[in-house]
Design a protein around this motif. Structure first.
Motif, PDB file in Angstrom:
ATOM      1  N   ASP A 185       0.840  -0.813   0.125  1.00 55.58           N
ATOM      2  CA  ASP A 185      -0.178  -0.143  -0.207  1.00 55.58           C
ATOM      3  C   ASP A 185       0.807   1.087  -0.315  1.00 55.58           C
ATOM      4  N   LYS A 225      -4.618  -8.776  -7.906  1.00 57.55           N
ATOM      5  CA  LYS A 225      -5.214  -7.352  -7.769  1.00 57.55           C
ATOM      6  C   LYS A 225      -4.777  -5.517  -7.906  1.00 57.55           C
ATOM      7  N   THR A 226      -5.307  -5.040  -7.789  1.00 58.79           N
ATOM      8  CA  THR A 226      -4.929  -3.798  -7.426  1.00 58.79           C
ATOM      9  C   THR A 226      -6.103  -3.497  -6.959  1.00 58.79           C
ATOM     10  N   ILE A 227      -6.422  -2.468  -5.959  1.00 62.45           N
ATOM     11  CA  ILE A 227      -7.501  -2.304  -5.809  1.00 62.45           C
ATOM     12  C   ILE A 227      -6.922  -0.780  -5.269  1.00 62.45           C
ATOM     13  N   GLY A 228      -7.371   0.433  -5.919  1.00 63.48           N
ATOM     14  CA  GLY A 228      -6.952   1.832  -5.200  1.00 63.48           C
ATOM     15  C   GLY A 228      -5.142   2.039  -5.836  1.00 63.48           C
ATOM     16  N   TYR A 231      -1.417  -3.028  -3.807  1.00 65.64           N
ATOM     17  CA  TYR A 231      -0.900  -4.231  -4.727  1.00 65.64           C
ATOM     18  C   TYR A 231      -0.906  -5.321  -4.414  1.00 65.64           C
ATOM     19  N   SER A 292     -13.089 -13.267 -12.482  1.00 64.69           N
ATOM     20  CA  SER A 292     -11.873 -12.503 -11.450  1.00 64.69           C
ATOM     21  C   SER A 292     -10.794 -14.092 -10.599  1.00 64.69           C
ATOM     22  N   ASP A 294      -9.626 -14.636  -7.934  1.00 59.46           N
ATOM     23  CA  ASP A 294      -9.301 -14.706  -6.063  1.00 59.46           C
ATOM     24  C   ASP A 294      -8.331 -15.347  -5.575  1.00 59.46           C
ATOM     25  N   SER A 304      -2.954  -9.607   5.064  1.00 61.71           N
ATOM     26  CA  SER A 304      -3.231  -8.105   4.405  1.00 61.71           C
ATOM     27  C   SER A 304      -3.223  -7.345   5.913  1.00 61.71           C
TER      28      SER A 304
END
Length: 355
Positions: A185, A225-228, A231, A292, A294, A304
């Motif tokens: 992040d 994936k990327t979220i905002g 990574y 997707s 996941d 996380s």
């Protein structure tokens, strides 16, 4: 319809031309010998050739042999015109590929039937050829579209998963007993984003994440994936490998190198937190239209948590990851982290590879 009449007798050429005109054929070419006929075939497209057997320079049999040896002329239909004495040559012409034959003293009804029959067979062959060419073109276009679709799927899914989806498997999921999950992040991203236009922001994120993508591919990790500005990647799936923790650690350390180069290029001071955890996960494809690939499980949740409780500029790793890396890397103890559902977890910061 265009017809080439080949005969050394001008009189017979005119007789044949007149009979052709009675059939409504106006485009009639004439050649007085075989060599002239071959030259005209190179210059003009013809639908039918009426070829006399006995001619000076090059006889009908010789002309036919050259036509059938030519890639672009061999499909021209030929009716040979011969006398009774030339039966052997006529038979040879038929064997080589002549469409039909007419006796020198021909019957107008027979002439009409054989000319029109030969032309109709050519028309049907041309139509078939055109149809086959169209089918081939459509097949090639379909193959191109399939290649585009496969490339798009490979940009979204790992290849083994894309292969399963292409084989119409309804449910795609697998359990992996030992993988390493990476979360990162950006620190300072929100402040930076407030001063940029949406286009500039997306462009800069794409620049940085492309660097991460290239490194992941080089090391053998699977980008999830990327979220905002976050990574996520995984090592050890969809193809299991024993060194998953090592390549994930190398990825984490290398991402800071990528970020430093990005900051230098763009005049920025972004920082980053990274977390790693090792353990079992369930992986699969979800969704029907915008599907997707996941991952699920406590291993993902703890990875996380390792990221969110890490410090800027550091890679925080769980005990399972630290154990998997053993004496191949250097670590720094960083105390306990409270993890929901797990209680306090002793973690380490990853320093680098052992000397």
């Amino acid at each position: 319809m265009r017809v080439l009449v080949v005969d050394d007798s001008r009189t017979l050429r005119k007789v044949l031309a007149r009979e052709l005109q009675k059939l409504g054929i106006e485009q009639i070419l004439e050649a007085e010998d075989g060599l002239v006929a071959l030259d005209m075939l190179e210059k003009h497209t013809v639908d039918l050739m009426l070829l006399d057997m006995e001619m000076p320079e090059l006889d009908g049999l010789g002309v036919l042999e050259r036509i059938k040896d030519s890639e672009h002329l061999r499909h021209v239909p030929v009716i040979v015109i011969s006398s009774a004495e030339e039966l052997d040559k006529t038979v040879r012409c038929i064997e080589i590929g002549a469409e039909d034959y007419l006796p020198k003293t021909f019957n107008p009804v027979l002439f009409r039937a054989r000319v029109l029959s030969s032309y109709e067979k050519k028309r049907l062959r041309d139509a078939e050829k055109s149809y086959l060419n169209q089918l081939q073109a459509e097949k090639e276009m379909l193959q191109i579209e399939q290649m585009k679709t496969e490339r798009l799927m490979l940009n979204i899914l790992p290849k083994p998963i894309a292969d399963q989806l292409r084989d119409h498997e309804q449910t795609i999921s697998s359990e992996y007993p030992d993988v390493t999950i990476l979360f990162s992040d950006l620190v300072g991203f929100t402040r930076m984003a407030s001063g940029l236009s949406p286009v500039a922001l997306v462009s800069m994120l794409n620049d940085l994440f492309t660097r991460f993508d290239k490194r992941a591919r080089l090391l053998g990790l699977e980008k999830i994936k990327t979220i905002g500005d976050a990574y996520m990647a995984a090592a050890g799936l969809p193809i299991p490998r024993a060194d998953h923790a090592e390549i994930a650690a190398d990825m984490a350390l290398g991402m800071f190198e990528d970020l430093a180069q990005f900051n230098q290029k763009n005049g920025m001071t972004l920082d980053m937190r990274i977390g790693l955890n090792t353990g079992p996960v369930v992986a699969g494809v979800i969704g029907y239209t915008k599907f997707s690939y996941d991952l699920w499980g406590n291993t993902v949740n703890l990875a996380s948590r390792m990221e969110s409780t890490s410090r800027p500029g550091r890679v925080q790793i769980s005990p399972t990851t630290q154990a998997a890396l053993a004496d191949k890397f250097m670590f720094e103890p960083c105390g306990q982290v409270e993890c929901k559902g797990l209680g306090p977890v002793n973690t380490h910061f990853l320093i680098g590879r052992a000397a």
